[in-house]
Design a protein around this motif. Structure first.
Motif, PDB file in Angstrom:
ATOM      1  N   UNK A   1       0.838  -1.199   0.000  1.00 16.84           N
ATOM      2  CA  UNK A   1       0.000   0.000   0.000  1.00 16.84           C
ATOM      3  C   UNK A   1       0.871   1.245   0.000  1.00 16.84           C
ATOM      4  N   UNK A   2       1.966   1.229   0.788  1.00 16.89           N
ATOM      5  CA  UNK A   2       2.863   2.389   0.849  1.00 16.89           C
ATOM      6  C   UNK A   2       3.536   2.595  -0.499  1.00 16.89           C
ATOM      7  N   UNK A   3       3.915   1.522  -1.182  1.00 15.52           N
ATOM      8  CA  UNK A   3       4.645   1.645  -2.446  1.00 15.52           C
ATOM      9  C   UNK A   3       3.751   1.971  -3.631  1.00 15.52           C
ATOM     10  N   UNK A   4       2.595   1.304  -3.680  1.00 13.33           N
ATOM     11  CA  UNK A   4       1.787   1.362  -4.904  1.00 13.33           C
ATOM     12  C   UNK A   4       0.541   2.222  -4.775  1.00 13.33           C
ATOM     13  N   UNK A   5       0.155   2.570  -3.556  1.00 10.83           N
ATOM     14  CA  UNK A   5      -1.103   3.278  -3.373  1.00 10.83           C
ATOM     15  C   UNK A   5      -2.261   2.308  -3.282  1.00 10.83           C
ATOM     16  N   UNK A   6      -3.470   2.894  -3.077  1.00 16.64           N
ATOM     17  CA  UNK A   6      -4.614   2.027  -2.800  1.00 16.64           C
ATOM     18  C   UNK A   6      -5.122   1.292  -4.029  1.00 16.64           C
ATOM     19  N   UNK A   7      -5.416   2.015  -5.090  1.00 17.65           N
ATOM     20  CA  UNK A   7      -6.025   1.360  -6.248  1.00 17.65           C
ATOM     21  C   UNK A   7      -5.118   1.397  -7.450  1.00 17.65           C
ATOM     22  N   UNK A   8      -5.492   0.660  -8.477  1.00 22.73           N
ATOM     23  CA  UNK A   8      -4.686   0.657  -9.699  1.00 22.73           C
ATOM     24  C   UNK A   8      -5.037   1.843 -10.590  1.00 22.73           C
ATOM     25  N   UNK A   9      -6.190   2.475 -10.334  1.00 19.76           N
ATOM     26  CA  UNK A   9      -6.583   3.699 -11.026  1.00 19.76           C
ATOM     27  C   UNK A   9      -6.705   3.553 -12.532  1.00 19.76           C
ATOM     28  N   UNK A  10      -7.077   2.413 -13.016  1.00 20.60           N
ATOM     29  CA  UNK A  10      -7.302   2.290 -14.453  1.00 20.60           C
ATOM     30  C   UNK A  10      -7.573   0.860 -14.820  1.00 20.60           C
ATOM     31  N   UNK A  11      -8.268   0.633 -15.924  1.00 17.42           N
ATOM     32  CA  UNK A  11      -8.475  -0.740 -16.369  1.00 17.42           C
ATOM     33  C   UNK A  11      -7.146  -1.367 -16.788  1.00 17.42           C
ATOM     34  N   UNK A  12      -7.031  -2.676 -16.693  1.00 15.97           N
ATOM     35  CA  UNK A  12      -5.747  -3.317 -16.963  1.00 15.97           C
ATOM     36  C   UNK A  12      -5.137  -2.942 -18.321  1.00 15.97           C
ATOM     37  N   UNK A  13      -5.988  -2.703 -19.323  1.00 17.72           N
ATOM     38  CA  UNK A  13      -5.427  -2.382 -20.639  1.00 17.72           C
ATOM     39  C   UNK A  13      -4.981  -0.928 -20.756  1.00 17.72           C
ATOM     40  N   UNK A  14      -5.431  -0.076 -19.805  1.00 13.87           N
ATOM     41  CA  UNK A  14      -5.029   1.331 -19.830  1.00 13.87           C
ATOM     42  C   UNK A  14      -4.301   1.659 -18.537  1.00 13.87           C
ATOM     43  N   UNK A  15      -3.053   1.385 -18.435  1.00 15.50           N
ATOM     44  CA  UNK A  15      -2.201   1.769 -17.300  1.00 15.50           C
ATOM     45  C   UNK A  15      -2.552   1.059 -15.997  1.00 15.50           C
TER      46      UNK A  15
END
Lengths: 162, 506
Positions: B150-164
């Motif tokens: 969580x510290x490194x990547x943040x909470x969410x992926x913030x995008x669909x897998x095909x877009x970032x």
């Protein structure tokens, strides 16, 4: 050619207008090609040696009828699938103008074989044999075009699908 | 005289008409055509005339649509009247008696979940209602790794897998799951429920054939519904009936164009708890040339010697299952789902599976937790043995109960109990759900939290004809409890059942 009429039911207004504009152009082409093809067929049979005028007209008539039967009433579905199979069980005649009846395109496409038939009987000098052949050919393409034949399936040796 | 006059008039007008007609350009051609076409053959001329008249009639007919049939034209007043009369049905049907009682009595957990939970009324109870089989929920190592990610990547992926949305951890997790299962490739989804309901329509389209078990869970039913395929049902886990259905499909489709065909079933059934007969299904699918979509949501991590699922449990090569779908939210205690298969199967989903394309990628910490959990499972296969001992301990207690029977498979930590039909001894009760709810409440009052199996409303899914889920309650066993605690919970539940049944009128 007529596939453009079998579009998915919901389109944005802009897309619909765009398609309508291009459909008019495509329809003009689709109408002309019938006349062009008939003339081409006639010329083709005339150039064949040993074919009389009567036979040439009858052959032109039969070829056109067979071709249009195949294209409009035999082949089902659409060549490029992106409607999840919604048109799989419809032949091309049933897809024209979203299945509406008595549309200008349908009127034109029905008139062409009838006029061709009347012309060919005239130029075969009303010989009974030629007349019967031509008449059967024209009936084969006129009957499936009737509004009451819409979505009707007839099986001769097998059970029809729908 | 009058008659003569009329005759003259008729003659004159006829003559005038013919001269006028001759003035029309092209009329000579028409006359010549009619004359030459007659040729002393009235029958043929009649045929031609009929055809001509038909063409004229066709040309003059007004256009109409074949799709908008039966539309009644209404006046403004009639429309107003109809609008006035109309009372909208409620979007959601009102609560039933059982649902109302359930809402009132629903236990609320305060603080973190685990084998022992604190309820909002201040009591601490043993939790037998979570899919926390290996108690990964309380695992400190997993918690640390999740916080670190969580510290490194943040909470969410913030995008669909095909877009970032795809991050390195997602690719690692996909590789880890594939390796764990012994499959060539794997794809992970962000939500467990939408995994199977997106995998099915990604492959099966309108006109394709799906043969499905009648007892499949709600997520699968949704997938079948969305796919718009032709669905044939077979009786639950009845291989003879499956063969009958496959034979029937073969007969029906004999002269028709080839379509894609799938068998859809579950590893451990959510609604019943029993296990699929995989070798028999594989044999049938190969004989009849079908592909198999297997939902391992409840069996992944649970069945088999090392938790590799139903394929390991029944000694089946996992690669003979075309689409192996599983959940990371149940036994794995992380989140999301996956579908393992050949690289073609997986790559196809990357651009045509709606849940993968249109929803944000799995949060990185859940992906990492999954990988870590799989490592833990691989490293300590003894947790499975412990779990099975606990299951056995619970079920031994419940087996002594004369009123209920367990429909779950022996290794299934989700023990589903139904009321025994012959054990009811003529007890009359109108609402079975109400009786089960009393049992659950009674157990909770004695410090054991179990739950009813909640079925989705009939009208919301594509229910197979004639299939009805039997009302049931379930206890989810975890290794977070000692064997003694599990035994105690079993006896508490048994006594709760006995007490409720004794209360019912004979």
């Amino acid at each position: 050619m007529e596939n453009c009429d079998a579009l998915p039911p919901r389109l944005s207004a802009g897309t619909a207008r765009y398609i309508q504009y291009h459909t008019v152009k495509i329809i003009a082409g689709a109408w002309t090609i019938h006349v062009v093809l008939i003339i081409a067929l006639k010329i083709f049979y005339d150039t064949m040696p040993g074919v009389s005028q009567e036979t040439s007209w009858t052959l032109t008539n039969i070829s056109y009828m067979a071709g249009s039967y195949l294209m409009f009433h035999w082949v089902q579905g659409i060549p490029f699938e992106f409607n999840a199979g919604a048109y799989d069980n419809l032949n091309m005649w049933e897809q024209i103008d979203n299945g509406d009846q008595y549309t200008p395109t349908k009127k034109f496409l029905l008139t062409v074989p009838i006029v061709l038939f009347l012309m060919s009987t005239h130029y075969t000098h009303y010989d009974l044999t030629y007349f019967i052949i031509n008449c059967l050919a024209v009936l084969a393409v006129v009957i499936p075009k009737l509004p009451s034949s819409h979505r009707m399936r007839v099986g001769l040796f097998s059970v029809p699908e729908e | 005289m009058d008659l003569h006059d009329a005759y003259v008039l008729l003659n004159r007008s006829a003559g005038e008409l013919s001269t006028r007609f001759q003035r029309v350009p092209g009329s000579q051609i028409l006359l010549r055509y009619v004359k030459s076409s007659y040729q002393n053959d009235p029958v043929r001329s009649v045929v031609e005339l009929c055809l001509f008249l038909f063409a004229v009639r066709y040309l003059l007919a007004p256009r109409y649509s074949t799709t908008q049939k039966g539309a009644v034209e209404l006046t403004e007043e009639e429309i107003d009247e109809l609008v006035e009369d109309w009372t909208p049905e409620p979007l959601v049907p009102g609560l039933t008696e059982v649902e109302q009682a359930e809402n009132e009595k629903r236990p609320v957990i305060v603080g973190p979940t685990g084998p022992k939970v604190k309820l909002s009324n201040g009591r601490t109870v043993n939790n037998f209602a979570s899919y926390n089989f290996f108690n990964f929920v309380s695992n400190e190592l997993l918690k640390d790794r999740a916080v670190q990610t969580l510290r490194n990547y943040g909470a969410g992926a913030c995008g669909p897998p095909n877009f970032y949305g795809t991050q390195d951890v997602h690719m690692d997790t996909e590789r880890d799951i594939a390796k764990f299962l012994g499959m060539p490739a794997c794809i992970i989804y962000a939500q467990a429920f939408s995994t199977i309901s997106s995998v099915v329509p990604a492959f099966s389209k309108r006109g394709d054939i799906i043969v499905a078990d009648k007892a499949v869970n709600f997520a699968i039913q949704k997938g079948l519904q969305i796919s718009r395929s032709t669905i044939r049902w077979y009786e639950h886990n009845d291989m003879e009936d499956l063969e009958r259905v496959l034979e029937q499909v073969k007969k029906d489709m004999a002269r028709k164009p080839l379509t894609r065909r799938f068998i859809v079933t579950e590893g451990l059934f959510e609604n019943i708890g029993d296990i699929v007969d995989l070798p028999a299904i594989i044999e049938l699918k190969q004989r009849y040339k079908y592909r198999l979509i297997l939902d391992e949501s409840y069996s992944f991590g649970v069945l088999g010697r090392t938790g590799r699922g139903v394929t390991e449990h029944q000694n089946v090569d996992p690669q003979s299952v075309e689409m192996l779908v599983g959940s990371l939210a149940h036994g794995i205690c992380s989140g999301g789902g996956f579908c393992a298969g050949s690289p073609e199967v997986v790559d196809h989903q990357r651009i045509s599976s709606s849940a993968y394309v249109f929803s944000a990628a799995l949060p990185a910490m859940l992906a990492v937790t999954t990988s870590e959990t799989l490592k833990l499972l691989e490293g300590n296969p003894q947790v499975l043995t412990t779990l099975r001992e606990n299951i056995r301990a619970f079920r031994t207690q419940m087996d002594r109960c004369e009123y209920v029977e367990c429909t779950s498979a022996l290794d299934n930590p989700v023990c589903i109990f139904i009321l025994k039909r012959d054990g009811l001894e003529g007890r009359i009760f109108d609402n079975e759900e109400k009786v089960l709810m009393d049992i659950v409440d009674e157990a909770l009052a004695n410090g054991v939290m179990i739950s009813r199996v909640k079925h989705i409303h009939e009208t919301q899914g594509t229910k197979p004809f004639g299939w009805q889920c039997v009302p049931s309650f379930k206890a989810c066993i975890t290794i977070g409890h000692t064997k003694k605690e599990v035994e105690k919970a079993g006896s508490v539940t048994r006594q709760a059942v006995g007490k409720v049944m004794a209360r019912l009128k004979k």
